[in-house]
Design an enzyme around this catalytic site. Sequence first.
Site, PDB file in Angstrom:
ATOM      1  N   GLN A  85       1.089  -9.662  -5.625  1.00  0.00           N
ATOM      2  CA  GLN A  85       0.606 -11.045  -5.739  1.00  0.00           C
ATOM      3  C   GLN A  85       1.519 -11.902  -6.602  1.00  0.00           C
ATOM      4  O   GLN A  85       1.528 -13.123  -6.463  1.00  0.00           O
ATOM      5  CB  GLN A  85      -0.817 -11.081  -6.321  1.00  0.00           C
ATOM      6  CG  GLN A  85      -1.880 -10.488  -5.423  1.00  0.00           C
ATOM      7  CD  GLN A  85      -2.203 -11.365  -4.206  1.00  0.00           C
ATOM      8  OE1 GLN A  85      -1.898 -12.563  -4.166  1.00  0.00           O
ATOM      9  NE2 GLN A  85      -2.819 -10.772  -3.203  1.00  0.00           N
ATOM     10  N   THR A 102       0.843  -1.200   0.000  1.00  0.00           N
ATOM     11  CA  THR A 102       0.000   0.000   0.000  1.00  0.00           C
ATOM     12  C   THR A 102       0.874   1.243   0.000  1.00  0.00           C
ATOM     13  O   THR A 102       0.699   2.160  -0.825  1.00  0.00           O
ATOM     14  CB  THR A 102      -0.925   0.002   1.234  1.00  0.00           C
ATOM     15  OG1 THR A 102      -1.762  -1.155   1.174  1.00  0.00           O
ATOM     16  CG2 THR A 102      -1.791   1.258   1.271  1.00  0.00           C
ATOM     17  N   CYS A 122     -10.558  -6.846   1.374  1.00  0.00           N
ATOM     18  CA  CYS A 122     -10.862  -5.447   1.692  1.00  0.00           C
ATOM     19  C   CYS A 122     -12.289  -5.118   1.276  1.00  0.00           C
ATOM     20  O   CYS A 122     -13.052  -4.554   2.043  1.00  0.00           O
ATOM     21  CB  CYS A 122      -9.921  -4.508   0.966  1.00  0.00           C
ATOM     22  SG  CYS A 122      -8.255  -5.141   0.803  1.00  0.00           S
ATOM     23  N   THR A 175      13.628   5.222  11.252  1.00  0.00           N
ATOM     24  CA  THR A 175      14.515   4.113  11.584  1.00  0.00           C
ATOM     25  C   THR A 175      14.001   2.836  10.945  1.00  0.00           C
ATOM     26  O   THR A 175      12.810   2.538  11.012  1.00  0.00           O
ATOM     27  CB  THR A 175      14.604   3.952  13.115  1.00  0.00           C
ATOM     28  OG1 THR A 175      15.079   5.187  13.652  1.00  0.00           O
ATOM     29  CG2 THR A 175      15.540   2.820  13.503  1.00  0.00           C
ATOM     30  N   HIS A 219       3.890  -9.783   3.484  1.00  0.00           N
ATOM     31  CA  HIS A 219       2.955 -10.798   3.989  1.00  0.00           C
ATOM     32  C   HIS A 219       2.222 -11.569   2.901  1.00  0.00           C
ATOM     33  O   HIS A 219       1.468 -12.491   3.188  1.00  0.00           O
ATOM     34  CB  HIS A 219       1.977 -10.188   5.008  1.00  0.00           C
ATOM     35  CG  HIS A 219       0.886  -9.341   4.419  1.00  0.00           C
ATOM     36  ND1 HIS A 219      -0.386  -9.811   4.239  1.00  0.00           N
ATOM     37  CD2 HIS A 219       0.878  -8.069   4.000  1.00  0.00           C
ATOM     38  CE1 HIS A 219      -1.138  -8.839   3.734  1.00  0.00           C
ATOM     39  NE2 HIS A 219      -0.390  -7.766   3.575  1.00  0.00           N
ATOM     40  N   SER A 266       4.922  -6.742  -1.260  1.00  0.00           N
ATOM     41  CA  SER A 266       4.399  -6.850   0.095  1.00  0.00           C
ATOM     42  C   SER A 266       4.955  -8.102   0.773  1.00  0.00           C
ATOM     43  O   SER A 266       4.862  -9.196   0.213  1.00  0.00           O
ATOM     44  CB  SER A 266       2.869  -6.941   0.033  1.00  0.00           C
ATOM     45  OG  SER A 266       2.346  -7.265   1.303  1.00  0.00           O
TER      46      SER A 266
HETATM   47  C1  LIG Z   1      -2.231  -7.136  -0.516  1.00  0.00           C
HETATM   48  C2  LIG Z   1      -2.066  -6.275  -1.698  1.00  0.00           C
HETATM   49  C3  LIG Z   1      -1.717  -4.932  -1.560  1.00  0.00           C
HETATM   50  C4  LIG Z   1      -1.534  -4.285  -0.211  1.00  0.00           C
HETATM   51  O1  LIG Z   1      -0.367  -4.757   0.399  1.00  0.00           O
HETATM   52  P1  LIG Z   1      -0.077  -4.437   1.942  1.00  0.00           P
HETATM   53  O2  LIG Z   1       1.336  -4.926   2.133  1.00  0.00           O
HETATM   54  O3  LIG Z   1      -1.068  -5.218   2.727  1.00  0.00           O
HETATM   55  O4  LIG Z   1      -0.182  -2.986   2.122  1.00  0.00           O
HETATM   56  C5  LIG Z   1      -1.572  -4.177  -2.698  1.00  0.00           C
HETATM   57  N1  LIG Z   1      -1.737  -4.708  -3.910  1.00  0.00           N
HETATM   58  C6  LIG Z   1      -2.061  -6.002  -4.095  1.00  0.00           C
HETATM   59  C7  LIG Z   1      -2.211  -6.549  -5.466  1.00  0.00           C
HETATM   60  C8  LIG Z   1      -2.243  -6.826  -2.989  1.00  0.00           C
HETATM   61  O5  LIG Z   1      -2.588  -8.098  -3.177  1.00  0.00           O
END
Ligand SMILES: *Cc1c(COP(=O)(O)O)cnc(C)c1O
Length: 387
Positions: free
Chosen positions: A178, A71, A327, A236, A200, A198
């Site tokens: 993704q 994000t 979301c 930091t 996670h 990202s």
């Molecule tokens: C999950 C996702 C995001 C957001 O990522 P975060 O690390 O949770 O902020 C943005 N774009 C896509 C395509 C995602 O799948």
Amino acid sequence: MIYLDNHATTPMDPRVLAEMLPWFSQRFGNPSSRGHALGWEAEEAVENARAQVAALLSVRPDEIVFTSGATESNNLALRGILEASGPGPHHVITAATEHEAVLAPCRKLSERGIRVTVLPVSPQGGIDVSELASAITPTTRLVSIMAANNEIGTLQPLDTIGRLCRERNVLFHSDVAQAAGKVPLDLQAAGTDLASVSGHKLYGPKGTGALFVRSGVTLEPLVEGGGQENGLRSGTLNVPGIVGLGKACELAMLELQGAAANGTVPLRDLRDRLWERLTARLPRIHLNGAADGRLPGNLNVSFDCIKAESLLMALDGKVAISTGSACASTGGKPSHVLAALGLSSERIDGAVRIGLGRFNTPEEIDRAATLLCEAVEHLRSLSPNWE
Ligand SMILES: *Cc1c(COP(=O)(O)O)cnc(C)c1O
């Protein structure tokens, strides 16, 4: 519970956690501390992680900026480029199926007088590159098109888009949250100028991410202060998180190269097995998105006469899947991605997103298929519209 919601988030790989742990306590130095060993070792760990992230994307380590996630990376890319562009007029091009973290900053830019074109997609979810080519004008500054969609898994032709942008002297940003670690990415060859990652989404920690910024591309920071990350992201550094992101990228690369495949079934085969089991038992089910050219772990499926919400309830928490995107489902709004495919409202109401991941086993997939089939059959037996 069988977890099949890996597009919302992935469980952290235990090897990532192990790598992170020392950096919370014993090795707590600030990488900006130049006067002692705790600082030096933290800096070294951050630089090692930078190289791991860069390797996964096939770019240079000095082109990686650490952020809090995709994000923030998307916001930094879009707002940062436009703010660095001086007085307009400026034009940005994106697509209807992008993540809100691209669409919302685009709306903000548009409120500030920047012209934004939102390209439509085909019923499979792909953009038409010739349509992109005709949308580019002399004022076009940036094109932002994701590598893989978070709901339907559709892959966009990054190489073709990159080549076009290069020819027309337009910057190209891609949200690869993704795609990274799931399909091979060579951003250098693809002519990408900026890309968002990202942690996670690839078995790393939440609240971590990166923006690839090709060397020579200038942008305005969103956050100012101590000047970390070449002034692009002050504050930091989150050393444990960055170490975890780096390890996650290293593991993802090994997985992609098949080196980590010690007798495990590839994700694509597991996904195809699930689809085969569903279609063998259930009539009138539909795949949303592209049959080919989609993420290996993704299925987006609509079942006639079934509402996705009811299906989730009927599964009673035994299988974790989602309706639309995580979301969008909290907002209770229909998915903008499925709407962009031109699907009927019945088809959208009936759509579930299934995301397989690294830790799913063939036994889990067979069990999930049975549970899904039983739930659908049960709901259909109660439906007056089903005969
Ligand atoms: C999950 C996702 C995001 C957001 O990522 P975060 O690390 O949770 O902020 C943005 N774009 C896509 C395509 C995602 O799948």
